[in-house]
Design a protein around this motif. Structure first.
Motif, mmCIF file in Angstrom:
data_model
loop_
_atom_site.group_PDB
_atom_site.id
_atom_site.type_symbol
_atom_site.label_atom_id
_atom_site.label_comp_id
_atom_site.label_asym_id
_atom_site.label_seq_id
_atom_site.Cartn_x
_atom_site.Cartn_y
_atom_site.Cartn_z
ATOM 1 N N ALA A 345 -40.813 33.050 -7.895
ATOM 2 C CA ALA A 345 -41.707 33.856 -7.045
ATOM 3 C C ALA A 345 -43.163 33.789 -7.509
ATOM 4 O O ALA A 345 -44.065 33.689 -6.693
ATOM 5 N N TYR A 346 -43.389 33.827 -8.829
ATOM 6 C CA TYR A 346 -44.781 34.011 -9.275
ATOM 7 C C TYR A 346 -45.278 33.086 -10.390
ATOM 8 O O TYR A 346 -46.473 33.046 -10.664
ATOM 9 N N ILE A 347 -44.385 32.420 -11.086
ATOM 10 C CA ILE A 347 -44.789 31.771 -12.333
ATOM 11 C C ILE A 347 -44.728 30.240 -12.310
ATOM 12 O O ILE A 347 -45.453 29.573 -13.027
ATOM 13 N N ARG A 348 -43.851 29.681 -11.455
ATOM 14 C CA ARG A 348 -43.580 28.242 -11.598
ATOM 15 C C ARG A 348 -44.815 27.366 -11.505
ATOM 16 O O ARG A 348 -44.945 26.370 -12.232
ATOM 17 N N LYS A 478 -36.726 22.258 -7.867
ATOM 18 C CA LYS A 478 -36.836 21.470 -6.641
ATOM 19 C C LYS A 478 -35.747 20.399 -6.521
ATOM 20 O O LYS A 478 -35.287 20.095 -5.430
ATOM 21 N N ASP A 479 -35.347 19.815 -7.662
ATOM 22 C CA ASP A 479 -34.350 18.750 -7.609
ATOM 23 C C ASP A 479 -32.954 19.228 -7.992
ATOM 24 O O ASP A 479 -32.059 18.415 -8.239
ATOM 25 N N VAL A 547 -45.027 19.677 -18.405
ATOM 26 C CA VAL A 547 -45.513 18.738 -17.385
ATOM 27 C C VAL A 547 -44.443 17.683 -17.123
ATOM 28 O O VAL A 547 -44.092 17.396 -15.968
ATOM 29 N N PHE A 548 -43.878 17.109 -18.201
ATOM 30 C CA PHE A 548 -42.793 16.123 -18.017
ATOM 31 C C PHE A 548 -41.680 16.709 -17.145
ATOM 32 O O PHE A 548 -41.218 16.087 -16.191
ATOM 33 N N ARG A 549 -41.278 17.921 -17.502
ATOM 34 C CA ARG A 549 -40.123 18.547 -16.851
ATOM 35 C C ARG A 549 -40.372 18.748 -15.342
ATOM 36 O O ARG A 549 -39.522 18.482 -14.506
ATOM 37 N N HIS A 550 -41.595 19.190 -15.018
ATOM 38 C CA HIS A 550 -41.868 19.527 -13.618
ATOM 39 C C HIS A 550 -42.285 18.308 -12.789
ATOM 40 O O HIS A 550 -42.031 18.271 -11.591
ATOM 41 N N VAL A 551 -42.874 17.292 -13.439
ATOM 42 C CA VAL A 551 -43.112 16.030 -12.723
ATOM 43 C C VAL A 551 -41.755 15.426 -12.374
ATOM 44 O O VAL A 551 -41.509 15.006 -11.246
ATOM 45 N N ASP A 552 -40.851 15.428 -13.356
ATOM 46 C CA ASP A 552 -39.536 14.825 -13.139
ATOM 47 C C ASP A 552 -38.779 15.523 -12.011
ATOM 48 O O ASP A 552 -38.020 14.898 -11.279
#
Ligand code: NAD
Length: 574
Positions: A345-348, A478-479, A547-552
């Motif tokens: 909701a607020y942090i991602r 997302k994935d 960053v790695f985790r969320h790009v992936d």
């Protein structure tokens, strides 16, 4: 009564070391600081916060850890297994001084019942996130994250501020006690239920809570009055969450924001069922733990039903990371996940940029050292540079009772807005490219004497790239990789390889056994050139994991952050 009830632990202050390196000294002081009565919720039982989150498995283990840290050479590393020191190995001076693994179980056996059985035999300990990893700094530690969450809620749903909004919650414990202050810092009016009067009293004394009302109805009336007058104040009441929410429903009071921070992650020790005194609860826990868990789980289901009903009537409702929805779902509330967790909701978005909690502690014990670092950060991260700097300034100035003095650099005239707990500490949120800058500034300040003793820099396990927790930090990825915990393990390994002063890997923090795995790091700025190299590596590589985790996982914001910082990702689509 515990035989150690009289035992009071407090970290030494100042520049005299009793260990052979500052990294070992810092680990020892931070372990002690976690158990300082100003910091820990129940120090006699070694419980720091979060239900039964402990700093060490027993007092004998605590003593052995301290003894060992004192005798260890600067190239040795202590191994801690669920709060017990189990070995010392020779490594090298750039390696961590302590490696910690707490509460981990092989997934098939990772149940609360299996954990409880081992704990009862003295074979394991619940480390929560920062309890067993010795970087809890009292309620302030969560204050800024809680403030970020409520401030974002104000921006997203109420045109920028929570002013005039009635924000209702429960649980005024170690972490939950940050809610009233965070809500008022974000401009809102807070109404909070708590069953334990001692907890309410403690938050009043620490100035995290403004007032306690004598009854449920008086509390509701007072909070409504304050919200109508747009007064940013907090009202506590001795009541269960259910009593408060059901009364709000009965009286048809419009609630604007709704959440909860009882220790629902721990149905045996963390949540008080209805119609049970604290003393009855303590007895039932011992005499019939299964009956207790059945009672508390049934109440959590009723609690979530009341939250869903208030949501139906317009309350912006979110789960605050205690796994309450899962407990309710397991107890038959089909739509328990009808409101989101606070991370999606607020942090991602912030996690995508490698942003997360960054905390530091003055080993001198001198608040002026923290004021000096506050001022240094305001200067180094000016509002004019944009990004999140305005929020940083608002936050740091908001921590001061006399912000003008800080702005003028008059550190003698600075005063805190809320009480220190244990060693003076500060927290803020920083991302990739900011944490290392701040760390190097701090190291320079130690070197040139602008602060009087080394600083300890660490973070919560609740961070951008350090945790797998499908009902919290990694909810709704997302994935669909919510439950993949390779990332948390890689984070721990990256921090070991980069030379953090101590590194921890835990299970069950925040949401309970079986529901999360997560890593932490702490690094000491002692002013030396060697520490500078370690700080630069750790405070870059650690947030880079986010960053790695969320790009992936396919987040566009993370892609943008990776471009800005030239992050090296071998199989990136673009
Ligand atoms: P805590 O155990 O110190 O405090 C919990 C409080 O809830 C206690 O004061 C207890 O008396 C009260 N309580 C229990 N049952 C109640 C009931 N039925 N009604 C009203 N009050 C009740 O725990 P904490 O450190 O404050 O953490 C609270 C929860 O938040 C935990 O589940 C923790 O894992 C979670 N948590 C969330 C975050 C986050 O950022 N979202 C961070 C840390 C912890």
């Amino acid at each position: 009564m515990s035989p150690n009830i009289e035992r009071v632990v407090r970290a030494p202050r100042g520049t005299e070391r009793s260990c052979q390196s500052w990294a070992a000294e810092a680990a020892m002081r931070m372990l002690m600081n976690n158990l300082d009565p100003e910091v820990a919720e129940d120090p006699a039982k070694l419980v720091v916060y979060g239900g039964r989150g402990r700093a060490a498995r027993s007092w004998a283990a605590f003593d052995a850890i301290v003894r060992t840290l004192k005798r260890m050479a600067p190239d040795e590393t202590l191994l801690v297994q669920s709060g017990k020191p189990v070995g010392v190995v020779r490594t090298h001076e750039d390696a961590p001084r302590v490696l910690i693994a707490n509460s981990n179980l092989v997934p098939h056996w990772a149940t609360q019942a299996h954990f409880d059985a081992l704990e009862a035999q003295g074979l394991m300990m619940f480390g929560q996130m920062t309890a067993g990893s010795w970087i809890y700094i009292g309620t302030q530690g969560i204050l800024q994250g809680t403030y970020e969450t409520f401030a974002e809620c104000g921006r997203k749903h109420f045109g920028g501020t929570l002013a005039g909004q009635l924000c209702v919650t429960a649980g005024c414990g170690g972490m939950g006690g940050a809610q009233p202050l965070a809500i008022t810092l974000a401009g809102g009016t807070c109404l909070i239920a708590e069953v334990d009067p001692a907890r309410l009293q403690r938050r009043l004394e620490d100035r995290y809570l403004d007032e306690v009302a004598p009854s449920l109805d008086a509390a509701i009336d007072r909070a409504r009055e304050l919200a109508a007058a747009k007064e940013a104040r907090s009202v506590g009441v001795r009541a269960t969450a259910i009593q408060l929410l059901e009364r709000l429903l009965e009286r048809e009071v419009k609630v604007d924001v709704l959440t909860d921070q009882t220790s629902a992650h721990d149905p045996l020790e963390g949540y008080l069922p209805e119609e049970m005194t604290l003393a009855d609860a303590a007895m039932l826990r011992k005499s019939d733990p299964d009956a207790y868990v059945a009672e508390s789980s049934a109440c959590m289901a009723r609690h979530v039903r009341a939250m869903l009903a208030l949501q139906e009537r317009g309350a912006v409702t979110f789960d605050y990371g205690n796994n309450l929805r899962q407990r309710a779902k397991d107890h038959g509330v089909e739509n328990a996940f009808g409101f989101p967790g606070f991370v999606p909701a607020y942090i991602r978005e912030q996690f995508c940029l490698g942003r997360g909690p960054f905390r530091w502690v003055a080993l001198s014990g001198d608040p002026k050292d923290i004021f000096a670092t506050d001022k240094a950060l305001l200067d180094a991260f000016p509002v004019a540079e944009g990004g999140y700097n305005q929020r940083l300034h608002d936050w740091i100035l908001g921590c001061h009772a006399n912000p003008e003095a800080l702005l003028a650099g008059d550190l003698d005239a600075c005063a805190p807005r809320f009480g220190w707990q244990g060693l003076p500490a500060r927290i803020c949120w920083f991302g990739l490219g900011e944490r290392d800058r701040a760390g190097l500034i701090f190291n320079q300040m130690v070197r040139d004497g602008r602060v009087s003793a080394p600083l300890v820099i660490g973070r919560d396990h609740l961070d951008c790239g350090s945790v797998a927790s499908p009902n919290r930090e990694t909810e709704g990825m997302k994935d669909g990789t919510d439950a993949v915990s390779d990332w948390a393990l890689l984070n721990a390994m990256v921090n070991v390889a980069s030379g953090a002063s101590w590194v921890s890997f835990h299970h069950g923090g925040g949401v309970g056994i079986g529901f999360s795995q997560h890593a932490g790091q702490v690094i000491v700025a002692d002013g030396s050139a060697a520490a500078g190299h370690r700080l630069a590596r750790v405070l870059t590589n650690d947030p880079m994991m986010g960053v790695f985790r969320h790009v992936d996982a396919g987040y566009e914001t993370a892609e943008g952050g990776a471009d800005d910082r030239a992050v090296d990702i071998p199989m990136r689509a673009r």
